[in-house]
Design a protein around this motif. Sequence first.
Motif, PDB file in Angstrom:
ATOM      1  N   TYR A  48       9.695   0.505  15.776  1.00  0.00           N
ATOM      2  CA  TYR A  48       8.283   0.575  16.140  1.00  0.00           C
ATOM      3  C   TYR A  48       7.793   2.022  16.160  1.00  0.00           C
ATOM      4  O   TYR A  48       6.705   2.330  15.670  1.00  0.00           O
ATOM      5  CB  TYR A  48       8.035  -0.057  17.512  1.00  0.00           C
ATOM      6  CG  TYR A  48       8.113  -1.560  17.544  1.00  0.00           C
ATOM      7  CD1 TYR A  48       7.976  -2.336  16.407  1.00  0.00           C
ATOM      8  CD2 TYR A  48       8.319  -2.228  18.734  1.00  0.00           C
ATOM      9  CE1 TYR A  48       8.047  -3.713  16.442  1.00  0.00           C
ATOM     10  CE2 TYR A  48       8.388  -3.614  18.789  1.00  0.00           C
ATOM     11  CZ  TYR A  48       8.251  -4.340  17.639  1.00  0.00           C
ATOM     12  OH  TYR A  48       8.319  -5.706  17.695  1.00  0.00           O
ATOM     13  N   LYS A  49       8.597   2.916  16.719  1.00  0.00           N
ATOM     14  CA  LYS A  49       8.211   4.333  16.773  1.00  0.00           C
ATOM     15  C   LYS A  49       8.037   4.908  15.380  1.00  0.00           C
ATOM     16  O   LYS A  49       7.080   5.640  15.111  1.00  0.00           O
ATOM     17  CB  LYS A  49       9.240   5.141  17.562  1.00  0.00           C
ATOM     18  CG  LYS A  49       9.162   4.922  19.049  1.00  0.00           C
ATOM     19  CD  LYS A  49      10.199   5.751  19.779  1.00  0.00           C
ATOM     20  CE  LYS A  49      10.126   5.529  21.271  1.00  0.00           C
ATOM     21  NZ  LYS A  49      11.138   6.320  21.997  1.00  0.00           N
ATOM     22  N   GLU A  50       8.971   4.590  14.489  1.00  0.00           N
ATOM     23  CA  GLU A  50       8.880   5.091  13.122  1.00  0.00           C
ATOM     24  C   GLU A  50       7.663   4.509  12.399  1.00  0.00           C
ATOM     25  O   GLU A  50       6.967   5.218  11.676  1.00  0.00           O
ATOM     26  CB  GLU A  50      10.158   4.783  12.340  1.00  0.00           C
ATOM     27  CG  GLU A  50      11.337   5.655  12.731  1.00  0.00           C
ATOM     28  CD  GLU A  50      11.060   7.133  12.528  1.00  0.00           C
ATOM     29  OE1 GLU A  50      10.572   7.528  11.447  1.00  0.00           O
ATOM     30  OE2 GLU A  50      11.313   7.905  13.475  1.00  0.00           O
ATOM     31  N   LEU A  51       7.412   3.216  12.587  1.00  0.00           N
ATOM     32  CA  LEU A  51       6.247   2.591  11.967  1.00  0.00           C
ATOM     33  C   LEU A  51       4.950   3.211  12.482  1.00  0.00           C
ATOM     34  O   LEU A  51       4.023   3.467  11.697  1.00  0.00           O
ATOM     35  CB  LEU A  51       6.251   1.088  12.218  1.00  0.00           C
ATOM     36  CG  LEU A  51       7.303   0.286  11.462  1.00  0.00           C
ATOM     37  CD1 LEU A  51       7.345  -1.155  11.960  1.00  0.00           C
ATOM     38  CD2 LEU A  51       7.042   0.318   9.966  1.00  0.00           C
ATOM     39  N   LEU A  52       4.874   3.450  13.777  1.00  0.00           N
ATOM     40  CA  LEU A  52       3.673   4.070  14.342  1.00  0.00           C
ATOM     41  C   LEU A  52       3.498   5.500  13.847  1.00  0.00           C
ATOM     42  O   LEU A  52       2.388   5.920  13.515  1.00  0.00           O
ATOM     43  CB  LEU A  52       3.724   4.038  15.871  1.00  0.00           C
ATOM     44  CG  LEU A  52       3.487   2.682  16.505  1.00  0.00           C
ATOM     45  CD1 LEU A  52       3.719   2.739  18.016  1.00  0.00           C
ATOM     46  CD2 LEU A  52       2.089   2.176  16.210  1.00  0.00           C
ATOM     47  N   HIS A  54       4.482   6.703  11.044  1.00  0.00           N
ATOM     48  CA  HIS A  54       4.041   6.606   9.653  1.00  0.00           C
ATOM     49  C   HIS A  54       2.575   6.175   9.580  1.00  0.00           C
ATOM     50  O   HIS A  54       1.781   6.759   8.843  1.00  0.00           O
ATOM     51  CB  HIS A  54       4.923   5.618   8.890  1.00  0.00           C
ATOM     52  CG  HIS A  54       4.509   5.425   7.464  1.00  0.00           C
ATOM     53  ND1 HIS A  54       4.695   6.384   6.506  1.00  0.00           N
ATOM     54  CD2 HIS A  54       3.885   4.392   6.860  1.00  0.00           C
ATOM     55  CE1 HIS A  54       4.196   5.943   5.353  1.00  0.00           C
ATOM     56  NE2 HIS A  54       3.708   4.734   5.547  1.00  0.00           N
ATOM     57  N   GLN A  55       2.209   5.159  10.367  1.00  0.00           N
ATOM     58  CA  GLN A  55       0.842   4.652  10.356  1.00  0.00           C
ATOM     59  C   GLN A  55      -0.155   5.720  10.809  1.00  0.00           C
ATOM     60  O   GLN A  55      -1.255   5.814  10.280  1.00  0.00           O
ATOM     61  CB  GLN A  55       0.739   3.421  11.254  1.00  0.00           C
ATOM     62  CG  GLN A  55      -0.624   2.766  11.271  1.00  0.00           C
ATOM     63  CD  GLN A  55      -1.003   2.136   9.946  1.00  0.00           C
ATOM     64  OE1 GLN A  55      -0.150   1.706   9.193  1.00  0.00           O
ATOM     65  NE2 GLN A  55      -2.284   2.101   9.654  1.00  0.00           N
ATOM     66  N   TRP A  56       0.226   6.522  11.783  1.00  0.00           N
ATOM     67  CA  TRP A  56      -0.662   7.540  12.322  1.00  0.00           C
ATOM     68  C   TRP A  56      -0.565   8.857  11.546  1.00  0.00           C
ATOM     69  O   TRP A  56      -1.202   9.843  11.916  1.00  0.00           O
ATOM     70  CB  TRP A  56      -0.356   7.780  13.788  1.00  0.00           C
ATOM     71  CG  TRP A  56      -0.689   6.602  14.672  1.00  0.00           C
ATOM     72  CD1 TRP A  56      -1.497   5.550  14.385  1.00  0.00           C
ATOM     73  CD2 TRP A  56      -0.203   6.366  15.991  1.00  0.00           C
ATOM     74  NE1 TRP A  56      -1.555   4.674  15.436  1.00  0.00           N
ATOM     75  CE2 TRP A  56      -0.779   5.145  16.443  1.00  0.00           C
ATOM     76  CE3 TRP A  56       0.653   7.057  16.837  1.00  0.00           C
ATOM     77  CZ2 TRP A  56      -0.515   4.619  17.692  1.00  0.00           C
ATOM     78  CZ3 TRP A  56       0.907   6.534  18.090  1.00  0.00           C
ATOM     79  CH2 TRP A  56       0.332   5.321  18.511  1.00  0.00           C
ATOM     80  N   GLY A  57       0.277   8.894  10.504  1.00  0.00           N
ATOM     81  CA  GLY A  57       0.407  10.101   9.702  1.00  0.00           C
ATOM     82  C   GLY A  57       1.159  11.216  10.395  1.00  0.00           C
ATOM     83  O   GLY A  57       0.947  12.390  10.106  1.00  0.00           O
ATOM     84  N   LEU A  58       2.045  10.866  11.303  1.00  0.00           N
ATOM     85  CA  LEU A  58       2.799  11.874  12.039  1.00  0.00           C
ATOM     86  C   LEU A  58       4.188  12.103  11.469  1.00  0.00           C
ATOM     87  O   LEU A  58       4.921  12.951  11.976  1.00  0.00           O
ATOM     88  CB  LEU A  58       2.919  11.469  13.515  1.00  0.00           C
ATOM     89  CG  LEU A  58       1.596  11.287  14.267  1.00  0.00           C
ATOM     90  CD1 LEU A  58       1.859  10.761  15.677  1.00  0.00           C
ATOM     91  CD2 LEU A  58       0.817  12.587  14.303  1.00  0.00           C
ATOM     92  N   ASP A  59       4.556  11.340  10.429  1.00  0.00           N
ATOM     93  CA  ASP A  59       5.880  11.513   9.842  1.00  0.00           C
ATOM     94  C   ASP A  59       5.904  12.815   9.054  1.00  0.00           C
ATOM     95  O   ASP A  59       4.892  13.345   8.625  1.00  0.00           O
ATOM     96  CB  ASP A  59       6.298  10.315   8.998  1.00  0.00           C
ATOM     97  CG  ASP A  59       5.248   9.894   7.995  1.00  0.00           C
ATOM     98  OD1 ASP A  59       4.113  10.392   8.064  1.00  0.00           O
ATOM     99  OD2 ASP A  59       5.567   9.069   7.129  1.00  0.00           O
ATOM    100  N   SER A  60       7.069  13.377   8.856  1.00  0.00           N
ATOM    101  CA  SER A  60       7.222  14.699   8.241  1.00  0.00           C
ATOM    102  C   SER A  60       6.774  14.744   6.788  1.00  0.00           C
ATOM    103  O   SER A  60       6.462  15.811   6.277  1.00  0.00           O
ATOM    104  CB  SER A  60       8.670  15.166   8.347  1.00  0.00           C
ATOM    105  OG  SER A  60       9.527  14.230   7.679  1.00  0.00           O
ATOM    106  N   GLY A  61       6.695  13.600   6.118  1.00  0.00           N
ATOM    107  CA  GLY A  61       6.336  13.586   4.712  1.00  0.00           C
ATOM    108  C   GLY A  61       4.832  13.540   4.453  1.00  0.00           C
ATOM    109  O   GLY A  61       4.394  13.596   3.321  1.00  0.00           O
ATOM    110  N   SER A  62       4.025  13.467   5.495  1.00  0.00           N
ATOM    111  CA  SER A  62       2.594  13.350   5.274  1.00  0.00           C
ATOM    112  C   SER A  62       1.912  14.712   5.214  1.00  0.00           C
ATOM    113  O   SER A  62       2.400  15.696   5.761  1.00  0.00           O
ATOM    114  CB  SER A  62       1.961  12.516   6.392  1.00  0.00           C
ATOM    115  OG  SER A  62       2.079  13.205   7.627  1.00  0.00           O
ATOM    116  N   SER A  63       0.801  14.742   4.513  1.00  0.00           N
ATOM    117  CA  SER A  63       0.026  15.988   4.446  1.00  0.00           C
ATOM    118  C   SER A  63      -1.316  15.759   5.122  1.00  0.00           C
ATOM    119  O   SER A  63      -1.838  14.648   5.147  1.00  0.00           O
ATOM    120  CB  SER A  63      -0.180  16.406   2.984  1.00  0.00           C
ATOM    121  OG  SER A  63      -0.934  15.430   2.312  1.00  0.00           O
TER     122      SER A  63
END
Length: 65
Positions: A48-52, A54-63
């Motif tokens: 759930y944390k990883e999905l959130l 990613h959904q919120w654009g907080l993962d390291s791969g997002s710009s």
Amino acid sequence: MNQPIQLTLEQQFSIRSFATQVENMSHEQAQDFLVKLYEQMVVREATYKELLKHQWGLDSGSSWA
């Protein structure tokens, strides 16, 4: 969130069915089951944390462009 969540009749039945299964387990079976259940809960929380993230654009791969 002061009020408890109301469970559906189906969820209540599922809990009662689960309780019946646990009552019929040996002590060792119940301990093993609890460890596995806890592991699943931890994995679910991490998922759930990883999905959130990613959904919120907080993962390291997002710009943020």
